[in-house]
Structures are given as C-alpha cells and as structure tokens.
Design a protein around this motif. Structure first.
Motif, PDB file in Angstrom:
ATOM      1  N   ASP A 245     126.838 -98.783  37.651  1.00  0.00           N
ATOM      2  CA  ASP A 245     127.013 -98.764  36.194  1.00  0.00           C
ATOM      3  C   ASP A 245     127.392 -97.368  35.710  1.00  0.00           C
ATOM      4  O   ASP A 245     128.252 -97.212  34.826  1.00  0.00           O
ATOM      5  N   ALA A 246     126.740 -96.347  36.273  1.00  0.00           N
ATOM      6  CA  ALA A 246     127.062 -94.974  35.884  1.00  0.00           C
ATOM      7  C   ALA A 246     128.489 -94.611  36.285  1.00  0.00           C
ATOM      8  O   ALA A 246     129.209 -93.938  35.531  1.00  0.00           O
ATOM      9  N   GLU A 247     128.909 -95.062  37.456  1.00  0.00           N
ATOM     10  CA  GLU A 247     130.270 -94.796  37.907  1.00  0.00           C
ATOM     11  C   GLU A 247     131.286 -95.433  36.954  1.00  0.00           C
ATOM     12  O   GLU A 247     132.294 -94.803  36.581  1.00  0.00           O
ATOM     13  N   GLU A 248     131.028 -96.657  36.541  1.00  0.00           N
ATOM     14  CA  GLU A 248     131.936 -97.340  35.616  1.00  0.00           C
ATOM     15  C   GLU A 248     132.000 -96.615  34.278  1.00  0.00           C
ATOM     16  O   GLU A 248     133.075 -96.468  33.679  1.00  0.00           O
ATOM     17  N   ALA A 249     130.849 -96.137  33.800  1.00  0.00           N
ATOM     18  CA  ALA A 249     130.826 -95.413  32.528  1.00  0.00           C
ATOM     19  C   ALA A 249     131.615 -94.113  32.629  1.00  0.00           C
ATOM     20  O   ALA A 249     132.372 -93.753  31.706  1.00  0.00           O
ATOM     21  N   LEU A 250     131.475 -93.396  33.734  1.00  0.00           N
ATOM     22  CA  LEU A 250     132.197 -92.137  33.884  1.00  0.00           C
ATOM     23  C   LEU A 250     133.697 -92.369  34.035  1.00  0.00           C
ATOM     24  O   LEU A 250     134.507 -91.546  33.596  1.00  0.00           O
ATOM     25  N   ARG A 251     134.073 -93.460  34.654  1.00  0.00           N
ATOM     26  CA  ARG A 251     135.500 -93.783  34.715  1.00  0.00           C
ATOM     27  C   ARG A 251     136.035 -94.054  33.306  1.00  0.00           C
ATOM     28  O   ARG A 251     137.183 -93.697  32.991  1.00  0.00           O
ATOM     29  N   SER A 252     135.225 -94.664  32.465  1.00  0.00           N
ATOM     30  CA  SER A 252     135.646 -94.897  31.082  1.00  0.00           C
ATOM     31  C   SER A 252     135.788 -93.581  30.330  1.00  0.00           C
ATOM     32  O   SER A 252     136.688 -93.421  29.496  1.00  0.00           O
ATOM     33  N   VAL A 253     134.904 -92.623  30.619  1.00  0.00           N
ATOM     34  CA  VAL A 253     135.030 -91.296  29.997  1.00  0.00           C
ATOM     35  C   VAL A 253     136.357 -90.659  30.395  1.00  0.00           C
ATOM     36  O   VAL A 253     137.101 -90.139  29.556  1.00  0.00           O
ATOM     37  N   GLY A 254     136.651 -90.688  31.688  1.00  0.00           N
ATOM     38  CA  GLY A 254     137.909 -90.110  32.153  1.00  0.00           C
ATOM     39  C   GLY A 254     139.119 -90.825  31.596  1.00  0.00           C
ATOM     40  O   GLY A 254     140.130 -90.190  31.269  1.00  0.00           O
ATOM     41  N   ARG A 255     139.022 -92.145  31.460  1.00  0.00           N
ATOM     42  CA  ARG A 255     140.149 -92.904  30.911  1.00  0.00           C
ATOM     43  C   ARG A 255     140.381 -92.562  29.449  1.00  0.00           C
ATOM     44  O   ARG A 255     141.534 -92.383  29.009  1.00  0.00           O
TER      45      ARG A 255
ATOM     46  N   ALA B 107     125.731 -85.956  38.747  1.00  0.00           N
ATOM     47  CA  ALA B 107     125.699 -84.904  37.730  1.00  0.00           C
ATOM     48  C   ALA B 107     126.981 -84.079  37.763  1.00  0.00           C
ATOM     49  O   ALA B 107     127.531 -83.717  36.707  1.00  0.00           O
ATOM     50  N   ASP B 108     127.471 -83.773  38.957  1.00  0.00           N
ATOM     51  CA  ASP B 108     128.737 -83.033  39.066  1.00  0.00           C
ATOM     52  C   ASP B 108     129.888 -83.848  38.484  1.00  0.00           C
ATOM     53  O   ASP B 108     130.772 -83.299  37.797  1.00  0.00           O
ATOM     54  N   HIS B 109     129.884 -85.136  38.767  1.00  0.00           N
ATOM     55  CA  HIS B 109     130.921 -86.022  38.230  1.00  0.00           C
ATOM     56  C   HIS B 109     130.867 -86.049  36.705  1.00  0.00           C
ATOM     57  O   HIS B 109     131.901 -85.965  36.014  1.00  0.00           O
ATOM     58  N   LEU B 110     129.675 -86.154  36.157  1.00  0.00           N
ATOM     59  CA  LEU B 110     129.497 -86.160  34.712  1.00  0.00           C
ATOM     60  C   LEU B 110     129.967 -84.852  34.099  1.00  0.00           C
ATOM     61  O   LEU B 110     130.695 -84.842  33.090  1.00  0.00           O
TER      62      LEU B 110
END
Length: 730
Positions: free
Chosen positions: A593-603, A527-530
């Motif tokens: 999967d959530a980690e990959e999605a959040l990396r895409s958000v940051g990218r 949640a903090d990462h998001l």
C-alpha cells in the motif's frame, strides 16, 4: 514467507531455463579465443600450460558477458591481469598452509567487497579466487609460476584482441539500452490508452542513463546518433501521462478522449519505429496513417485546455524524434559527444583513474550492517574453511569445494541459495555427459582440448539462459580440460560432484549463520523512497512559485534521485518477499500500500512537471508556501517512518487550504496536481500508520521482550556464578 516455501522458491529459480536473446556470434568469438590459446599452448609448450592458458581465456571470455558499459576488451584485459596476479601470489604462499589460508581469506574478503562497485566487479573478482585455488597446483617453481601467470594473462590478451579485430555490433549494448528506453515509453503510451493512470517503470530510463555515462575515450568515439535521443524519450514520458490522465488532461469520456487515444497510439507507433531504428541502425519506417494523425494534431480543435497544451507539446517532441530517426545516422562520425563540445556529458572515470573511486566505494561499505561487508566476511570464511576441509577429506581435487562456494555466493539470500542448487544440478548433468564421452571416445590431449573448447562455446551461448544450463557445460569443460592435462575421468567425476555438494552446503550454511536479511531494512528503504519522491514533488512546485529561478536543473536532479530510491526500494522489497523472515513493524500488505501511494506521489509530480512554466511567466499564488511545507513535512515524515511513528502532513494540508483561498479556484492544473499530491500522501500515512491500540500493543510487546531478555541474562549470570563456585570437598 516460511523456510519451506523460501527454499522451494530458490530451488525452482536455480533450475529454471530462461528464454532470452542468444548471441551466437559473440559466443563463437569467445570460444575462438579459448581455442587459440589452447592450440598454441599444446603446440608450443605442454598440456599443463594449455590448461593454465585455457583457464585464463575462459574466465576472461566469461567476464565479457557480464553487464557493463565499459568496452569489452578492457574487461577481458582486466580479468586476465587479475587472474594472473592471483595465480602468482597464490603460488608464492602455497608452500605453507597458514600463509596460504591467510592470503586466501584476505583475497576472498577483497573480492567480496568488490560487490560494492557492482555485480560485474564482484563476479570477476570471485573468478580470481577460484583460479587461485586451482592453478597453484600446476607450477613447481617460482619461474614456472611466473610462466603460468603469463599464459593466463595471455588468454585475456587474446580475448581482447579478438574483440578488436572482429567487432560485433559496435556500441551494441548502448544501442540496446537507448532502444529499450524508447520501447518502454512506447509501451507506456499504449497502456495509457486503456488505463489512463497506468504506472511507468523507470528501469529502462535508468539503464539508458548508465549507458550514456562514458569514459573520456568513449566520448571521443561515440556515434552522434547516441548523443541526443535519450532526452527526447525523457520528455515524451510526462507529456503522454499528462494527456492521458483525466484529472489534468483529456476527459475520461467523449470526443477529447477518443482523440487522445488516437494520438497515444500514434506516439507508441512512432517510438517503436525509433527504437527499431536505433537497435538496427536503419532509417525509421513509420506508417502513413500515423504520420497523418501527427500532422493534424497541432490544428486539432477537439482537444481543449490542459489536454490541448499537452498534445501540442507531445506533437513537437514527436517531430523531433522523427527528425532524428528518419536520418538513419546511426553510424555517424565519432566525436559528436566529445568532452569539449558537450559540457553536459555524463563522465565515467577511465580505468587508470578508477582505483581511488573503488577504494572510496569499498570504504563506505566497511560496517557491520552492510550486506556487502557481510558477504565479504562470509566469502573469506567459507573459502578458507572449504580449502582446509577439501585437503582433509579423503578425496582428490579438494579445491572444488571452496570453488563451488565462492562461485555461488552472492550478497543476498535468494541468489546464493538458487545458484547453489543450480550449480549442483548443472555439475551433475555436465559431469555425467562428459564422463560418458570420455568413456566412449578415450580422447587424447588434442581431442580433449577440442571438446573443452566446444563446451566453452556452449557455456558462452547459454550464459544468459539460466545458471544451471551454463554450469552444465562449464562442468564438462573442466572435466575435458583436466583430461587434457593427463587426469583420467575417474579422478575427477566422483570427487567433483561430492565436493561441489559440500561447497554449496557451506555457502548455504554461511548465509544462515551470518545473514544479511533485507527485510529489516524495509522501513529505511521506504523512508528513503518517501524522502526522494517528496523532494522531487517539492522541486516541481518550486518551479511554479519562481518560474525564472532556474529550478529545472533541480527538478532533474530530484527526479534522478527519486528513480534511484525507487529502484532501491523495488530491489529491497523484491528480495524481502523471498526471504524466510518477517518484518515486525511493516507487513507485506502495508509495504505494498505504501509503495502504491508513493508511486502516486511521483506520478502527480510528473504530471505537474509537464506544465512547468517558462522563464518570465507569472508565479502561481500559494505554490511557494506549499513547496516549503512539503519540504519540511517530507523530512519529518521520513524520520517518522524510520522510527515507526505515524507521519503527519498537517502543514501541507494547511498550505493547500491557503492556496485554494488565494487563487479562488482559477488554476485547473497546478492546484489540481497539488491536490493529487496531498491525497497520495494521506494514502501513504494510512498505509504505515498505527492506531493507538496497535502502538500500545507494540510498546507492551517491547517491554515484555526487554524484561525476558533481562531475566535470561540474570539466569545466565547466576548459572555462571554457580559453575565457578568451588565445590564442597566433603
């Protein structure tokens, strides 16, 4: 992960030898400090004082090998002073068992809480607990206790003096951190040639920022060359990403892609040359063909549109990198980044102003759910119990059990268990080697001191190759040191091996009984990462909505917060994968999967950051509404993830639809970046969401557990009442 696999993994980690860059000159200098204090103490006083002085010099030298951005001489002085204080206070309380155990528990608790400040503080503090357990056996009066404390502090002074007199690679750690940042971006550019959406690990950038955070004294002495290049590396990273990504940069195939690959290769070569220049303190050497590619890039007619815009920006930044690296001014005069001349200096508190910061940091960790607090409680309990157990067991040198426990315990499961295995294996090998030498040579005090110094030097040399390797020679060092004080080998070997095993077992058992598992905290970390990534993306979008509003500073703040949250998630998830427990609400696959999605958000946010408009540019239609919706939905989604509800991005999707209708599809970059954001957020929702059936199953499971707990409580209460009921006399 099962317990069997987890224990097997920690055992393998504990005995692993790592390949790393050795620092023989630094190890030789630290060993010279030990040799100096041992030689002086043997010559002027006695072997007992030489042992105290050697403990202080050895521990102070060990402290200087920990990762810290403060000057090593200050770390040596701080370690020597804290070791002396713990020795003296320990002796004052050593006359009564109850008093000493209480002091030991309090000291160990504070040492455990010092992990809140950082690993260096935690390791140095653990050393003060160990020295308290050993050296209180040496003095016989208060005056002698003061003398022993003084010679221990003298060991730290000698190590600090040698660092001043014989400096090795001034600002070497800071140079390496900055060079690693350039090398990381160079590797990123090289990988983008073959994988246009390759991920970027910001760890090197974060370390470079920490290295650039200086005390006022450091700011006055920092070489000018270390002042500016970090910002260049930061700006090159999004530029190469924007050029390589086919969605907002060069097309996936064709002449533009070929030209982009050539420019990315030139970028990697230039950044590698800059990294070598920073690390070695020499002028950068760049091949002529690389300079030719860079020289033709501004007039390149192959690249068009957003790709050309990214290429022009990248070329300008690379010229700045070359201008800095070609100067070779790595030994520039100090003061270039002084406090008054650089209002943007990242300030670190000076040592004499550090106490309030440390106390505030520790106070924040004083709660039951804190891993640091739980580590401090375990450390206090194990140190006290280990000392009592060592005095009861029919073995000499009972302090080795609590020392082994204190030195291997860490706030997390994997490191504690791995270090316990590594310490026992290293101790076994080291004691066996030292025993063989003693039996063959029968050394006197002088030769024992020389062998102890040699063992200390090998410990320093192998400090970063693995815990077992360094502990092997640490064990030999202690055997030779005690032999120098008059204790024969048979008085230390068997006892130390046995008590080391007991201490390691106590450390493992303590974590098992009072753990601080990282796995249950995964949803909070996610949640903090998001939240951090969503706010970073929203800040970037706001820069398009109001180009003259000064949003770049906010973008920078949110980017740094996003990196911190990303690092916390990576560390937490890495620990959780090694723990023998499972998360009931987040499987490993869902977390990945959530980690990959959040990396895409940051990218996606990073790609948009590359194209932020300058002040005075017209605002992008729909950006303000999208940024507002993204901010609101991000906050709500973070709460949903924590509370195991399905996140909803309805407002963001509606804002994107309005944006598309507002600009008529004429914006090829900004709105495309927003579409990438929405797609990544939807992937995140898919990764952590549960179907209604799964939610019903979870609800039913919780109800069954609550009912079972209630029934169990009723049975216990009934059993207690039955037990307390008076029996019939007949």
């Amino acid at each position: 992960m099962t317990w069997l696999r987890a224990l097997g993994g920690t055992a393998r980690a504990g005995v692993t030898i790592e390949r790393t860059r050795l620092e023989p000159l630094v190890a030789l200098r630290a060993a010279a400090g030990v040799a100096t204090v041992v030689g002086l103490a043997l010559w002027l006083v006695s072997p007992a004082y030489a042992a105290s002085a050697a403990f202080g010099a050895f521990s102070a030298g060990t402290a200087t090998f920990q990762r810290s951005w403060r000057p090593r001489k200050l770390i040596a002085l701080g370690a020597g002073g804290s070791l002396a204080l713990s020795t003296f206070l320990g002796y004052l309380a050593a006359g009564r068992t109850v008093t000493f155990v209480l002091l030991l528990a309090l000291w160990a608790f504070v040492a455990g809480m010092s992990w809140a400040v950082g690993s260096t503080a935690g390791i140095v503090a653990a050393g003060t607990v160990a020295i308290m357990l050993v050296t209180v056996t040496l003095p016989t009066s208060v005056e002698q206790a003061l003398e022993h404390a003084a010679v221990i502090a003298f060991g730290g002074v000698v190590q600090a003096a040698l660092i001043v007199v014989f400096p090795i690679r001034r600002w070497g750690a800071h140079r390496d951190a900055l060079a690693d940042a350039f090398a990381a971006v160079a590797d990123y550019a090289r990988r983008l040639r073959h994988d246009p959406t390759a991920p970027f690990d910001p760890e090197a950038m974060m370390q470079a920022r920490k290295a650039a955070t200086l005390t006022p004294s450091q700011a006055r002495r920092r070489p000018g060359f270390l002042h500016g290049p970090r910002g260049l590396a930061e700006r090159v990273r999004p530029a190469v990403a924007a050029l390589a990504d086919p969605r907002v940069g060069a097309p996936a195939e064709g002449p533009q892609r070929d030209r982009a690959r050539a420019l990315l290769k030139a970028t990697a070569d230039i950044l590698d040359a800059a990294a070598r220049s920073i690390r070695r303190g020499t002028r950068a050497q760049v091949p002529p063909d690389v300079l030719e590619v860079l020289g033709t890039a501004p007039d390149d007619e192959v690249l068009r549109g957003p790709a050309r815009q990214a290429a022009v920006q990248l070329t300008r930044l690379l010229h700045e990198v070359l201008a800095t690296a070609h100067s070779g001014d790595t030994h520039a005069r100090p003061g270039a980044a002084g406090e008054k001349s650089d209002p943007g200096l990242l300030v670190r508190p000076a040592m004499h102003r550090l106490a309030p910061v440390v106390l505030r940091t520790m106070r924040r960790e004083l709660h039951r759910d804190s891993p640091v607090f739980r580590h401090a409680v375990r450390l206090a309990a194990v140190a006290s119990l280990g000392w009592l157990l060592g005095t009861v067991l029919p073995l000499g040198h009972g302090y080795w059990a609590p020392i082994a426990s204190v030195m291997v315990m860490r706030p997390d499961f994997h490191q504690t268990y791995a270090r316990a295995v590594g310490r026992f294996a290293g101790t076994l090998v080291g004691v066996a080697l030292a025993t063989g030498v003693v039996q063959l040579a029968h050394p006197d005090a002088g030769l024992s001191g020389a062998l102890a110094v040699l063992s200390a030097g090998l410990t320093y040399l192998l400090m970063r190759t693995g815990y077992m390797a360094s502990q092997c020679f640490t064990a030999a060092y202690v055997v030779f040191l005690l032999g120098m004080g008059g204790e024969t080998w048979h008085q230390t070997v068997r006892d130390r091996v046995t008590l080391t095993l007991v201490g390691g077992a106590l450390a493992m058992l303590a974590y098992l009984l009072f753990p601080a598992w990282e796995t249950p905290r995964l949803r909070d970390r996610l949640a903090d990462h998001l939240a951090a990534n969503g706010m970073y993306a929203a800040a970037v979008i706001e820069g398009f909505a109001d180009p003259g509003g000064g949003h770049r500073a906010n973008v920078r703040r949110q980017l740094l917060a996003s990196r911190e949250a990303n690092a916390a998630w990576d560390e937490s998830f890495g620990r959780a994968k090694k723990e023998p427990v499972r998360h009931r609400g987040l499987t490993r696959g869902e977390a990945e999967d959530a980690e990959e999605a959040l990396r895409s958000v940051g990218r996606a946010a990073m790609l948009l950051e590359t194209h932020l408009p300058e002040s005075g540019a017209p605002p992008v239609p729909g950006a303000a509404r999208f940024a507002e919706a993204l901010t609101a939905d991000t906050a709500k989604a973070a709460r949903d993830v924590r509370e195991r509800r399905n996140p909803d991005w309805r407002r963001v999707e509606e804002a994107l639809e309005e944006w598309e209708r507002a600009d008529g599809g004429e914006d090829p970059v900004v709105r495309r970046g927003a579409e990438l954001l929405v797609s990544a957020l939807e992937d995140l929702a898919t990764a952590v969401s549960r179907t209604p059936l799964e939610q019903d199953v979870e609800s039913s499971r919780r109800e069954r557990e609550e009912q079972a707990e209630s029934e169990e409580a009723e049975r216990r209460e009934e059993a207690r009442r039955t037990k307390d009921r008076p029996r019939d006399a007949g």
